[in-house]
Enzyme design. Structure first.
Site, PDB file in Angstrom:
ATOM      1  N   ASP A  80      31.813  33.433   3.781  1.00 49.99           N
ATOM      2  CA  ASP A  80      31.733  32.397   2.456  1.00 49.99           C
ATOM      3  C   ASP A  80      32.405  31.805   2.733  1.00 49.99           C
ATOM      4  O   ASP A  80      32.949  30.027   2.168  1.00 49.99           O
ATOM      5  CB  ASP A  80      32.380  33.074   1.229  1.00 49.99           C
ATOM      6  CG  ASP A  80      31.064  33.656  -0.061  1.00 49.99           C
ATOM      7  OD1 ASP A  80      30.150  33.117  -0.027  1.00 49.99           O
ATOM      8  OD2 ASP A  80      31.817  34.386  -0.944  1.00 49.99           O
ATOM      9  N   LYS A 128      20.598  35.960  -3.238  1.00 49.55           N
ATOM     10  CA  LYS A 128      20.477  36.109  -2.209  1.00 49.55           C
ATOM     11  C   LYS A 128      20.186  36.640  -0.905  1.00 49.55           C
ATOM     12  O   LYS A 128      19.812  36.585   0.013  1.00 49.55           O
ATOM     13  CB  LYS A 128      22.445  36.302  -1.717  1.00 49.55           C
ATOM     14  CG  LYS A 128      23.050  34.611  -2.775  1.00 49.55           C
ATOM     15  CD  LYS A 128      24.578  35.385  -2.595  1.00 49.55           C
ATOM     16  CE  LYS A 128      25.060  34.240  -3.341  1.00 49.55           C
ATOM     17  NZ  LYS A 128      27.125  33.938  -3.424  1.00 49.55           N
ATOM     18  N   GLN A 169      30.732  38.674  -4.784  1.00 53.87           N
ATOM     19  CA  GLN A 169      30.932  37.752  -5.343  1.00 53.87           C
ATOM     20  C   GLN A 169      31.468  37.716  -6.541  1.00 53.87           C
ATOM     21  O   GLN A 169      32.483  38.652  -7.056  1.00 53.87           O
ATOM     22  CB  GLN A 169      29.343  38.433  -6.184  1.00 53.87           C
ATOM     23  CG  GLN A 169      28.735  37.225  -7.082  1.00 53.87           C
ATOM     24  CD  GLN A 169      28.152  36.307  -6.734  1.00 53.87           C
ATOM     25  OE1 GLN A 169      27.517  35.975  -5.662  1.00 53.87           O
ATOM     26  NE2 GLN A 169      28.186  34.908  -7.294  1.00 53.87           N
TER      27      GLN A 169
END
Ligand code: GUN
Length: 279
Positions: free
Chosen positions: A118, A51, A95
C-alpha cells in the site's frame, strides 16, 4: 473528454498478467498478496472482494484474513507477524479504515517495508517525499497513470490537491511535485478553496464529500480527477459535481469507472514489484 480509468486499468492488468506468468516461469512460485480485513464495513468488504478478484485476474495468489470487529488487536498483530516471516507472501495489506478502538499505526508499522504494497509505511512515504520512491500508494499512483494517459505534459502546471490524508492527499501532492508541478494542498481549514481551485490546471479532489467541486471552482480547460467514492441514495457519486464540471474541464474522470479501477491495478503492480524485489 472522459479519462476512462476502466480502459487504462484493463491495459495495465493485461500487461501484469504477462509479467506474472514470466515471474512464475522464472522463479517457480506465484506472487502472493495477503489482505487483512477487520469488521463488516460494506464498502471495505467490496474493496477487499475486488482486490481478491484482481489477483485472480492477473494470475496472482491472494490470502484473505477476516476478523470480526472486537477481535483482540494482538491476534491481528500475530497474523501480520507470521505473514511478515512467510517467504511465499509478497504483500501484506490491512484494509482501512479499521473499526474504532484499533491502533492503525501500530498494526501498519508491523508490516515490513518490502511487503508494504500500500506504500503507507513511514519509510515508503519518506522515500516518496525525497523524490526517490520505492512503493507508491495505490490511489495516487493510479491518478498519475491516468494523468499520463491524457498525454498532457505536467511540468510547470499548477496542481491543486483538495484533501490531505496520508493515503491520498499527501502522497498525491508529493507525486505531482516530483513531476515538476507547482502544488497547492487545500483542506478543511483552507479559507479560500474556490479561489485556489480555480487557478488549477490540474485538480485532484479527495475529501469524501459528494459533489463538493462545482463548476465555478474550475478553470476552463483544467484536468479534473475525482477520487471520491460516496454512496448517496444507493448510487455512487464522486467529490466532483460531474454534470456541471464536465462542461468546463478538458479531461475529467467519471465515478464509477475513473480512479477506482486504477487503485487495484496499482496494488497488483506493487505486489508484483514486491515479489521481484524479494528474489
Ligand atoms: N481503504 C481505502 N483505500 C484503501 C487503500 O488503498 N488501501 C487500504 N489498505 N485501505 C484502503
Amino acid at each position: 473528454m472522459l479519462i476512462l480509468g476502466k480502459e487504462v486499468s484493463k491495459q495495465t492488468r493485461e500487461q501484469l498478467k504477462i509479467e506474472v506468468e514470466e515471474f512464475k516461469k522464472q522463479h517457480g512460485r506465484i506472487p502472493c498478496l495477503s489482505v487483512i480485513i477487520v469488521g463488516e464495513d460494506p464498502a471495505s468488504q467490496t474493496y477487499v472482494k475486488n482486490k481478491v478478484l484482481g489477483c485472480a485476474e492477473v494470475g496472482m495468489k491472494s490470502l484473505k484474513y477476516e476478523f470480526p470487529n472486537g477481535t483482540k488487536q494482538e491476534d491481528i498483530a500475530d497474523v501480520i507477524k507470521t505473514l511478515s516471516q512467510d517467504k511465499n507472501v509478497d504483500g501484506i495489506l490491512v484494509q482501512l479504515p479499521l473499526p474504532k478502538g484499533y491502533d492503525e499505526k501500530y498494526l501498519l508499522d508491523l508490516i515490513p517495508e518490502e511487503k508494504d504494497v500500500d506504500g503507507f509505511c513511514a519509510n515508503n512515504l519518506g522515500l516518496l517525499a525525497m523524490g526517490t520512491p520505492r512503493t507508491i500508494s495505490c490511489t495516487p499512483f493510479g491518478v498519475m497513470k491516468l494523468l499520463e494517459s491524457t498525454g498532457v505534459s505536467l511540468a510547470g502546471k499548477n496542481a491543486v490537491v483538495i484533501g490531505r490524508s496520508n493515503t491520498v492527499g499527501k502522497p498525491m501532492a508529493m507525486l505531482l511535485l516530483n513531476a515538476n508541478c507547482t502544488v497547492t494542498v487545500c483542506h478543511s481549514k483552507t479559507q479560500n478553496i474556490k479561489e485556489i481551485a480555480s487557478q488549477a490546471d490540474i485538480l485532484v479532489v479527495a475529501i469524501g464529500k459528494p459533489k463538493f467541486l462545482k463548476a465555478d471552482m474550475v478553470k476552463p480547460g483544467a484536468i479534473v480527477i475525482d477520487v471520491g467514492i460516496n454512496r448517496v441514495d444507493g448510487k455512487l457519486v464522486g467529490d466532483v459535481d460531474f454534470d456541471e464540471v464536465e462542461k468546463k474541464a478538458s479531461f475529467i474522470t467519471p465515478v464509477p469507472g475513473g480512479v477506482g479501477p486504477m487503485t487495484i491495478s496499482m496494488l497488483l503492480y506493487n505486489t508484483l514489484m514486491a515479489a521481484k524485489s524479494r528474489v
